[in-house]
Design an enzyme around this catalytic site. Structure first.
Site, PDB file in Angstrom:
ATOM      1  N   ASP A 194       0.826  -1.206   0.000  1.00 53.97           N
ATOM      2  CA  ASP A 194       0.000   0.000   0.000  1.00 53.97           C
ATOM      3  C   ASP A 194       0.864   1.261   0.000  1.00 53.97           C
ATOM      4  O   ASP A 194       1.976   1.259   0.533  1.00 53.97           O
ATOM      5  CB  ASP A 194      -0.900  -0.017   1.238  1.00 53.97           C
ATOM      6  CG  ASP A 194      -2.089   0.908   1.102  1.00 53.97           C
ATOM      7  OD1 ASP A 194      -2.365   1.377  -0.015  1.00 53.97           O
ATOM      8  OD2 ASP A 194      -2.750   1.177   2.124  1.00 53.97           O
ATOM      9  N   HIS A 233       3.240   3.487  -8.777  1.00 56.27           N
ATOM     10  CA  HIS A 233       3.116   2.072  -9.135  1.00 56.27           C
ATOM     11  C   HIS A 233       4.388   1.573  -9.827  1.00 56.27           C
ATOM     12  O   HIS A 233       4.818   0.439  -9.585  1.00 56.27           O
ATOM     13  CB  HIS A 233       1.914   1.867 -10.052  1.00 56.27           C
ATOM     14  CG  HIS A 233       0.608   2.180  -9.403  1.00 56.27           C
ATOM     15  ND1 HIS A 233       0.232   1.647  -8.188  1.00 56.27           N
ATOM     16  CD2 HIS A 233      -0.430   2.971  -9.797  1.00 56.27           C
ATOM     17  CE1 HIS A 233      -0.975   2.100  -7.858  1.00 56.27           C
ATOM     18  NE2 HIS A 233      -1.387   2.902  -8.820  1.00 56.27           N
ATOM     19  N   LEU A 258      11.929 -20.042  -3.668  1.00 60.88           N
ATOM     20  CA  LEU A 258      10.800 -19.214  -3.247  1.00 60.88           C
ATOM     21  C   LEU A 258       9.671 -19.253  -4.272  1.00 60.88           C
ATOM     22  O   LEU A 258       9.912 -19.181  -5.475  1.00 60.88           O
ATOM     23  CB  LEU A 258      11.277 -17.768  -3.067  1.00 60.88           C
ATOM     24  CG  LEU A 258      10.196 -16.703  -2.849  1.00 60.88           C
ATOM     25  CD1 LEU A 258       9.675 -16.766  -1.419  1.00 60.88           C
ATOM     26  CD2 LEU A 258      10.725 -15.311  -3.150  1.00 60.88           C
TER      27      LEU A 258
END
Length: 252
Positions: A32, A49, A143
């Site tokens: 956020d 962004h 991962l």
């Protein structure tokens, strides 16, 4: 290495990772603050962004190096379609740029890409980029980089319930025989395990329709740092904070 990195910033608490205490296997992040980061700099929201995408690359590499098994990132919610069209269009182009530039590095680092969410609504160019990244990294065993893209937890739970009921009807079982396991196997996180730790940046203290089922016993970590400013040191601080928690799962 992590101790040295952590102590470079005197503003952090005096601590270090303990080799005796476990790290979270699955970390989820609500990324956020991209828009607020841009606004503070008198930049358009899309600049936030864009910078946030660069942070994803850094945190993914760092989490993989640390030994985190799954990193789930809330990239785009089912409610985000309500945003201005130009912002949504940009957000739908980000996966294309991200995967085009980062997949070779992910393969080198043995990171596997996974995407959960409702793909039917994604633009074709976004869908193709997602599917190619999944295919190109399917052999990786390190991962799991799991993007929540066009994802909403309430919709996910409804979908899982419908699938569980269909199975119930086929097997001839009664409704009161349904179990949590019957629902969980139809959730989009099936096989990934529930998050041990949720991180939310930018000071907001809510879940925003994110993994409501899976976060039932997760530890929460909130920080005022906007996502584009989130660093490896911030991630490390969250890991150290996690190691100082006592997880009882409703017990004593």
């Amino acid at each position: 290495m992590f101790k040295k990195l952590f102590r470079q910033n005197e503003n952090f608490i005096d601590g270090e990772l303990s080799p005796e205490l476990p790290l979270p296997k699955h970390v989820a992040i609500i990324m956020d603050g991209n828009g607020r980061w841009a606004k503070k700099r008198f930049l358009p929201r899309i600049a936030g962004h864009k910078e946030g995408m660069n942070v994803v690359k850094k945190i993914t590499s760092y989490a993989n190096e640390m030994g985190i098994e799954v990193l789930t990132l809330y990239a785009f919610s089912t409610e985000n379609w309500k945003r201005p069209t130009d912002e949504v269009d940009f957000l739908m182009k980000l996966p294309v740029e991200f995967f085009d530039t980062f997949v070779p590095e992910l393969i080198q680092e043995n990171v596997k890409v996974n995407v959960m969410g409702y793909r039917d609504n994604l633009p074709l160019h976004t869908l193709r980029a997602v599917e190619k990244a999944i295919e190109d990294t399917k052999h990786c065993t390190g991962l799991v980089l799991n993007f929540a893209l066009n994802y909403g937890s309430r919709a996910e739970i409804v979908t899982a319930m419908k699938e569980a009921i269909r199975e119930l009807e086929k097997s001839g079982k009664k409704a009161d025989e349904i179990t949590e396991a019957d629902i969980e196997k139809h959730l989009m996180t099936n096989g990934l395990g529930d998050p041990d730790l949720l991180i939310r940046t930018s000071g907001e203290l809510r879940l925003s329709n994110f993994m409501l089922w899976q976060l039932a016993y997760s530890e929460f970590y909130f920080t005022d740092v906007h996502w584009p400013d989130f660093t490896e040191e911030d991630f490390l601080e969250a890991m150290i904070d996690y190691q100082n928690r006592s997880r009882r799962f409703g017990g004593l």
